[in-house]
Design a protein around this motif. Structure first.
Motif, PDB file in Angstrom:
ATOM      1  N   LEU A 110      24.886  45.529 -46.511  1.00  0.00           N
ATOM      2  CA  LEU A 110      24.752  45.875 -45.097  1.00  0.00           C
ATOM      3  C   LEU A 110      23.568  46.813 -44.951  1.00  0.00           C
ATOM      4  N   THR A 111      22.577  46.393 -44.183  1.00  0.00           N
ATOM      5  CA  THR A 111      21.406  47.228 -43.920  1.00  0.00           C
ATOM      6  C   THR A 111      21.559  47.905 -42.563  1.00  0.00           C
ATOM      7  N   TYR A 112      21.337  49.203 -42.540  1.00  0.00           N
ATOM      8  CA  TYR A 112      21.479  49.980 -41.312  1.00  0.00           C
ATOM      9  C   TYR A 112      20.313  50.955 -41.210  1.00  0.00           C
ATOM     10  N   GLY A 113      20.185  51.616 -40.090  1.00  0.00           N
ATOM     11  CA  GLY A 113      19.080  52.545 -39.886  1.00  0.00           C
ATOM     12  C   GLY A 113      19.577  53.929 -39.554  1.00  0.00           C
ATOM     13  N   VAL A 114      18.922  54.943 -40.124  1.00  0.00           N
ATOM     14  CA  VAL A 114      19.234  56.340 -39.837  1.00  0.00           C
ATOM     15  C   VAL A 114      18.008  56.979 -39.204  1.00  0.00           C
ATOM     16  N   CYS A 115      18.202  57.644 -38.077  1.00  0.00           N
ATOM     17  CA  CYS A 115      17.085  58.282 -37.383  1.00  0.00           C
ATOM     18  C   CYS A 115      16.726  59.591 -38.062  1.00  0.00           C
ATOM     19  N   ALA A 116      15.437  59.866 -38.159  1.00  0.00           N
ATOM     20  CA  ALA A 116      14.957  61.083 -38.800  1.00  0.00           C
ATOM     21  C   ALA A 116      13.713  61.563 -38.068  1.00  0.00           C
ATOM     22  N   GLY A 117      13.177  62.689 -38.488  1.00  0.00           N
ATOM     23  CA  GLY A 117      11.997  63.248 -37.852  1.00  0.00           C
ATOM     24  C   GLY A 117      12.376  64.324 -36.855  1.00  0.00           C
ATOM     25  N   LYS A 118      11.393  65.084 -36.430  1.00  0.00           N
ATOM     26  CA  LYS A 118      11.647  66.193 -35.518  1.00  0.00           C
ATOM     27  C   LYS A 118      12.249  65.750 -34.202  1.00  0.00           C
ATOM     28  N   LYS A 119      11.851  64.586 -33.713  1.00  0.00           N
ATOM     29  CA  LYS A 119      12.383  64.067 -32.454  1.00  0.00           C
ATOM     30  C   LYS A 119      13.309  62.877 -32.671  1.00  0.00           C
ATOM     31  N   GLN A 120      13.815  62.728 -33.914  1.00  0.00           N
ATOM     32  CA  GLN A 120      14.660  61.582 -34.250  1.00  0.00           C
ATOM     33  C   GLN A 120      13.987  60.267 -33.874  1.00  0.00           C
ATOM     34  N   SER A 121      12.677  60.214 -34.036  1.00  0.00           N
ATOM     35  CA  SER A 121      11.901  59.060 -33.584  1.00  0.00           C
ATOM     36  C   SER A 121      11.528  58.111 -34.715  1.00  0.00           C
ATOM     37  N   GLN A 122      11.961  58.413 -35.915  1.00  0.00           N
ATOM     38  CA  GLN A 122      11.651  57.558 -37.052  1.00  0.00           C
ATOM     39  C   GLN A 122      12.946  56.971 -37.597  1.00  0.00           C
ATOM     40  N   VAL A 123      12.978  55.645 -37.768  1.00  0.00           N
ATOM     41  CA  VAL A 123      14.162  54.969 -38.272  1.00  0.00           C
ATOM     42  C   VAL A 123      13.955  54.643 -39.748  1.00  0.00           C
ATOM     43  N   ILE A 124      14.824  55.180 -40.590  1.00  0.00           N
ATOM     44  CA  ILE A 124      14.747  54.935 -42.026  1.00  0.00           C
ATOM     45  C   ILE A 124      15.780  53.868 -42.387  1.00  0.00           C
ATOM     46  N   PRO A 125      15.347  52.698 -42.876  1.00  0.00           N
ATOM     47  CA  PRO A 125      16.316  51.661 -43.257  1.00  0.00           C
ATOM     48  C   PRO A 125      17.010  52.015 -44.564  1.00  0.00           C
ATOM     49  N   LYS A 126      18.303  51.791 -44.599  1.00  0.00           N
ATOM     50  CA  LYS A 126      19.095  52.013 -45.798  1.00  0.00           C
ATOM     51  C   LYS A 126      20.029  50.828 -45.996  1.00  0.00           C
ATOM     52  N   THR A 127      20.492  50.644 -47.215  1.00  0.00           N
ATOM     53  CA  THR A 127      21.377  49.524 -47.535  1.00  0.00           C
ATOM     54  C   THR A 127      22.575  50.037 -48.318  1.00  0.00           C
ATOM     55  N   VAL A 128      23.751  49.562 -47.940  1.00  0.00           N
ATOM     56  CA  VAL A 128      24.967  49.862 -48.676  1.00  0.00           C
ATOM     57  C   VAL A 128      25.539  48.541 -49.192  1.00  0.00           C
ATOM     58  N   ARG A 129      25.979  48.544 -50.435  1.00  0.00           N
ATOM     59  CA  ARG A 129      26.542  47.331 -51.031  1.00  0.00           C
ATOM     60  C   ARG A 129      27.967  47.102 -50.529  1.00  0.00           C
ATOM     61  N   ILE A 130      28.318  45.840 -50.401  1.00  0.00           N
ATOM     62  CA  ILE A 130      29.676  45.464 -50.005  1.00  0.00           C
ATOM     63  C   ILE A 130      30.374  44.881 -51.223  1.00  0.00           C
ATOM     64  N   LYS A 131      31.459  45.503 -51.630  1.00  0.00           N
ATOM     65  CA  LYS A 131      32.190  45.040 -52.810  1.00  0.00           C
ATOM     66  C   LYS A 131      32.926  43.739 -52.509  1.00  0.00           C
ATOM     67  N   GLN A 132      33.674  43.709 -51.400  1.00  0.00           N
ATOM     68  CA  GLN A 132      34.434  42.510 -51.073  1.00  0.00           C
ATOM     69  C   GLN A 132      34.904  42.544 -49.629  1.00  0.00           C
TER      70      GLN A 132
END
Length: 511
Positions: free
Chosen positions: A165-187
């Protein structure tokens, strides 16, 4: 790269975050004051400004957190997983209970085809491997709201495994940058829901409602790849959007259709993982983030003060903002898993293995379901960026706010204004107005047609930008005058009224 570290930051009534170790995990401060509408709790979880503390907390550079999630999503189906009982929220107690749901002797399970198709579709959307053969098991435990004394689930060989599952976390001083992250799904596994126990402390009794007993669930088990409440909340929100786009679950957390169990531990980087605790039945994305962050800080404080972490199950008190112990898990419970004797293996097919002349109503074709997959949220965001030239973080906001994307698209259809101007007005002026009035998009007195007409007046320079924004600044007591106001301004401009007269109309109706 070092594991993200954590610190607690609080600033009054606002959600606050602290960037730690150059990563995107931030701690949330505890909010005070009134809470927003439950509908709006499904909004994005990282939309507020970034703050940092001046003085580091004791031990903040010594600990890393590990978080894994088990997510239970109620399948959108007219009937239950193994019986023909209807599924309906808030029905009278014990009015939707079949003989099988009540576990009367001699009753047998009949697998719901719709639930199987929903599991396959969800697995495909989450990049899982679909097992062509899966098995059902009995998981034994004794609760009053589980009449059979066991739950039918898929422990040994689930229907889908090894996804992501790929999702995005907002970062930066104005929360204006989206950092993509991935979490594995076991089942992903199919299983029954239990009934509901209603505890009456006044009369010292417990009432049982079996309407929910036997309702089909998708249990999505995430690997422990998360490290803070913000990441967990963003991942669950993304999963929620995917389930809603697929139609496999309404995933309405306010109605208990999406519930999360969080497994949390802390450890020194480079050392073995710590003892984990489980926080059960989190039914709000906001509470999920708060519970995880609180539990992480509690464990750090406990260990720094010479204590030890117990392997236990805890619950989250959302009003007071802390977790509390429910039961000890040191003595591991023996669920006595065994094959379900009344259900044969679940066999699925694809285009290569489908038997010749097979009745389509009697088999489930994985490739056929794959062809029916709708546009997923990640694809929708890419389309919005390419089609309208908006920033990626704007596309996240449009999807994360319930109903906002549909509102935006309806405005686009009815206005001549440029898409960038529409985006700015919807995300800044319109959304700001809703938050100021504590309204959900579905409760907005401003219709897409009214906003489109206002933007047309602005685009044709019939009114100024300041006058247009004045329309959105009407007092809280008379919000529905906005649509009337726009109509009056349109008539005045069409009749080529004097600009001073138009200004006078604006001032009267906004007073």
């Amino acid at each position: 790269m070092a594991a993200p570290m954590l610190r607690w930051v609080g600033r009054g009534r606002r959600w606050t975050f602290a960037r730690v170790d150059g990563g995107s995990c931030h701690r949330r401060g505890a909010p005070t004051g009134s809470t927003s509408n439950r509908i709006r709790e499904q909004s994005s979880v990282a939309q507020q400004p970034l703050y940092t503390t001046q003085k580091p907390r004791k031990g903040e550079h010594k600990w890393a957190a590990v978080v894994g999630l088990e997510i239970h999503a109620q399948i959108s189906s007219n009937s239950k997983l193994f019986s023909g009982s209807q599924v309906r929220f808030s029905a009278p107690p014990n009015s939707l209970v079949s003989f099988f749901d009540a576990s009367l002797p001699g009753t047998l399970p009949v697998l719901n085809r719709r639930c199987v198709e929903a599991a396959v579709m969800t697995g495909l959307a989450l990049n899982c491997h679909i097992n062509k053969k899966s098995l059902f098991d009995r998981k034994h435990y004794f609760y009053a709201d589980l009449p059979a004394g066991y739950q039918i689930t898929q422990q040994r060989l689930p229907i889908a495994v090894n996804g992501s599952l790929t999702y995005g976390v907002c970062a930066g001083k104005k929360q204006s940058q989206v950092i993509p992250k991935t979490v594995r799904i076991k089942q992903i596994q199919l299983e029954q829901d239990s009934g509901k126990s209603l505890h009456d402390d006044l009369r010292s009794q417990t009432l049982i409602d079996l309407n929910r007993a036997g309702v089909g669930l998708l249990e999505v088990v995430l690997e422990p790849d998360l490290s803070c409440g913000e990441e967990a909340a963003a991942a669950v929100r993304e999963l929620q959007l995917i389930l809603q786009a697929l139609g496999t679950s309404q995933a309405n957390m306010a109605e208990g259709q999406l519930r999360v169990d969080a497994n949390i531990s802390v450890h020194h980087p480079g050392e073995p993982l710590g003892v984990r605790t489980e926080v059960k039945n989190l039914n709000s994305i906001r509470f999920l983030a708060k519970a995880i962050d609180y539990e992480i800080q509690r464990q750090i404080d406990e260990l720094e003060n010479g204590g030890e972490i117990l392997n236990e199950t805890r619950s989250f008190h959302h009003q007071l903002g802390y977790t509390m112990s429910m039961r000890d898990k040191e003595g591991k419970q023996d669920y006595r898993f065994m094959p379900e004797p009344n259900l044969p293996p679940l066999v699925l097919y694809d285009a290569t293995s489908l038997p010749a002349g097979a009745d389509p109503q009697q088999v489930i074709n994985i490739d056929q379901i794959r062809e029916t997959l709708p546009e997923l949220p990640s694809v929708t965001r890419e389309r919005l960026v390419q089609q309208y030239g908006m920033l990626l973080e704007h596309s996240f906001t449009l999807l994360n706010e319930v109903g906002l994307l549909e509102f935006f698209q309806n405005v686009i259809k009815e206005t001549r204004a440029e898409p960038k101007k529409v985006t700015s007005w919807v995300l800044n002026t319109f959304l700001g107005y809703l938050k100021q009035q504590n309204l959900a998009v579905s409760e907005s007195p401003v219709t897409p047609s009214a906003l489109a007409e206002l933007l047309d007046l602005l685009d044709s320079r019939a009114i100024s930008s300041a006058a247009a924004k004045q329309v959105m600044d009407l007092k809280e007591g008379n919000p529905r005058a906005i649509n009337k106001l726009i109509g009056l301004v349109r008539k005045a401009t069409q009749s080529r009224a004097d600009p001073a007269m138009i200004k006078e109309i604006l001032e009267k109706l906004s007073s």
